[in-house]
Design an enzyme around this catalytic site. Sequence first.
Site, PDB file in Angstrom:
ATOM      1  N   GLY A   1       9.337  16.729 -58.910  1.00 34.91           N
ATOM      2  CA  GLY A   1       9.574  17.883 -57.269  1.00 34.91           C
ATOM      3  C   GLY A   1       9.127  17.101 -56.602  1.00 34.91           C
ATOM      4  O   GLY A   1       7.395  17.041 -56.475  1.00 34.91           O
ATOM      5  N   SER A   2       9.630  17.203 -54.927  1.00 37.01           N
ATOM      6  CA  SER A   2       8.685  16.343 -54.241  1.00 37.01           C
ATOM      7  C   SER A   2       9.297  16.755 -52.488  1.00 37.01           C
ATOM      8  O   SER A   2      10.120  17.204 -52.729  1.00 37.01           O
ATOM      9  CB  SER A   2       8.207  15.472 -54.681  1.00 37.01           C
ATOM     10  OG  SER A   2       9.106  14.064 -55.248  1.00 37.01           O
ATOM     11  N   ARG A   3       8.956  15.860 -51.942  1.00 36.51           N
ATOM     12  CA  ARG A   3       8.983  16.054 -50.509  1.00 36.51           C
ATOM     13  C   ARG A   3       9.214  14.569 -49.781  1.00 36.51           C
ATOM     14  O   ARG A   3       8.127  13.735 -50.411  1.00 36.51           O
ATOM     15  CB  ARG A   3       8.622  17.061 -49.581  1.00 36.51           C
ATOM     16  CG  ARG A   3       8.603  16.558 -48.411  1.00 36.51           C
ATOM     17  CD  ARG A   3       7.631  17.615 -47.690  1.00 36.51           C
ATOM     18  NE  ARG A   3       7.544  17.959 -46.223  1.00 36.51           N
ATOM     19  CZ  ARG A   3       6.178  18.068 -45.807  1.00 36.51           C
ATOM     20  NH1 ARG A   3       5.827  19.514 -46.430  1.00 36.51           N
ATOM     21  NH2 ARG A   3       6.122  17.828 -44.353  1.00 36.51           N
TER      22      ARG A   3
END
Length: 223
Positions: A187-189
Amino acid sequence: MRMRDTFLKPMHPEGRRFVGIFAAVTLGLFLLWEPLGWLGVGLTIWCYYFFRDPERVTPDRPGLVISPADGVVSLIEEVTPPAELGLAEDKRLRVSVFMSVFNCHVNRAPVAGRVKTVAYTPGKFLNASLDKASEDNERNGLVITMADGRELGVVQIAGLVARRILCFTEEGAEIARGERFGLIRFGSRLDIYLPPGVELDVAIGQTMIAGETVLARLDGAAE
């Protein structure tokens, strides 16, 4: 395409250890209580798919900026790039692509060029969809110098669950558009800081495919 290839995707080597751990825990859960074991099977399959690393067909037309991440465009705004990138202090158009835990998390170079900067910055683990995550969260930034001398910044940002950012390239390396350069666990960006004079080709809420979706056109390059 064979039916098997639809469901069985190549897995990035970084995922092997995690899938092994999930599988071992699953065996223990079966010994405790069978329903828990089946829950573990589901989580093991999810872990395998999280680390999937499918082949992508990167557009070869000149003048394109390609999405470096799978996910959804969550923010588009003009901001000052992070100081550690060493880019000019003038505001640049930033496109943020949010990756959920169900997206492929292998990151790919949005343009071809030479890696001028690799800058890791420790930080917090706020929800990666928040705007302030760009400044407060753990992150790793790259600056790629293109053949015409223009520079593009791309920043891997950790999220609520992510606790390790991996970067597979180094300063001075030549990188091809669509080439794998990193991975973020769970989960990240990614933030992309575009050079001046580009024609944006995406909108907020649009689904992106790393290495394939056209994000912008340098100098408004024609289709």
